[in-house]
Design an enzyme around this catalytic site. Structure first.
Site, PDB file in Angstrom:
ATOM      1  N   GLY A 170       0.812  -1.223   0.000  1.00 51.64           N
ATOM      2  CA  GLY A 170       0.000   0.000   0.000  1.00 51.64           C
ATOM      3  C   GLY A 170       0.840   1.265   0.000  1.00 51.64           C
ATOM      4  CD  GLU A 210       0.778  -5.972  -1.904  1.00 47.19           C
ATOM      5  OE1 GLU A 210       1.702  -6.284  -2.693  1.00 47.19           O
ATOM      6  OE2 GLU A 210       0.345  -4.812  -1.788  1.00 47.19           O
TER       7      GLU A 210
END
Ligand code: COA
Length: 270
Positions: free
Chosen positions: A121, A144
């Protein structure tokens, strides 16, 4: 860091995970302030970033915003501990999605000054900015996949558009990160500077941008962002309609009058 032009632009609920200051005339500086967690973006922190940008959005005295982390991390991404505990309720929390929407729809120029890690993010937040200034040693990536998930704050859409399919796939599928030089070569970063100068350079650029007319800045930004949304021919129509609006402004009339009369413009930004 020292803020030469004063403190928070407006009163309100104090921020816990960020600090907000007016760093140059008409420039808001947002500094992430969760260093012990490498500025991991908890829902609360994302919400604060959005609240700061919402304040800047409606304040005509702000023409440009700069966001930055610290020397070690711009941001290490979504808060993994939170997502471990609350699962997709954390990853897809409505207040988090609303915060991202606020960031993406911020209509004024937004600059990310990145030192250290910009992962997950954190990388997506940098990509949501209009301009990225990186310090040498900055690291960008989407790790991720190492957690058994994939990016969820836009990278699967923004990375291929900004850097092309092959690099996007390499970052997203391997989880391996890239350095500032590679990000620069890919066009994800506008400039790489000595890390001691990252924020300074971002503010310098912000000061130049903030000296321009707000309507022209907003229209120009919307046109460029529209390039990622529509086919080329529709984008050209959007650009023409936008230019017609820019031509209606007094700032444009005076700016052009001043040029043909070989004098300084009388339009001064407040
Ligand atoms: N979410 C929650 N906490 C995080 C975090 C994240 N994304 N990234 C770092 N932290 C926390 C660590 O848990 C640690 O907390 P603790 O001191 O309470 O144990 C603290 O920040 C420092 O992290 P640490 O790993 O010791 O720092 P480092 O400098 O050695 O490594 C990173 C930095 C960024 C390389 C490493 O923390 C990391 O890989 N973070 C996860 C990145 C990621 O996968 N992001 C995508 C999330 S979906």
């Amino acid at each position: 860091m020292k803020h030469p032009h004063g403190e928070e632009p407006r009163a309100g609920t104090p921020f816990e995970f960020i600090s907000v200051a007016r760093a140059e005339p008409r420039v808001m500086l947002i500094e992430f302030n969760r260093p012990e967690k490498r500025n991991a973006l908890s829902v609360a922190m994302m919400t604060e970033i959005a609240r700061a940008l919402s304040g800047a959005e409606t304040d005509d005295g702000i023409h440009c915003a700069v966001m930055t982390g610290d020397d070690r991390a711009f941001s290490a991404g979504a808060d993994i501990r939170d997502q471990h505990e609350r699962g997709s309720d954390a990853a897809l929390a409505p207040e988090k999605l609303a915060a991202w929407e606020t960031v993406r729809s911020f209509s004024k120029p937004l600059i990310a000054a990145v030192n250290g890690y910009a992962l997950g993010g954190g990388h997506e937040l940098a990509m949501a900015a209009d301009i990225v200034i990186a310090g040498e040693g900055a690291t960008f990536g989407q790790p991720e996949i190492n957690l058994g998930i994939h990016p969820g704050d836009g990278a699967t859409q923004s990375l291929p558009r900004l850097a092309g399919k092959s690099l996007a796939m390499r970052l997203i599928l391997s989880g391996q990160s890239m350095d500032a030089a590679e990000a620069l070569a890919a066009g994800l970063v506008a400039e790489v500077v000595d890390p001691s100068r990252t924020v300074e350079r971002a503010l310098e650029l912000a000061a130049v941008i903030a000296g321009k007319n707000l309507l022209a800045l907003r229209l120009a930004k919307a046109c460029v962002l529209n390039a990622y949304e529509t086919p080329f021919s529709e984008g050209l129509l959007f650009e023409r309609r936008s230019l017609a609006r820019a031509f209606e402004s007094e700032h444009r009339a005076e700016g052009m009058r001043a040029f043909v009369e070989s004098r300084a413009t009388r339009c001064r930004e407040e």
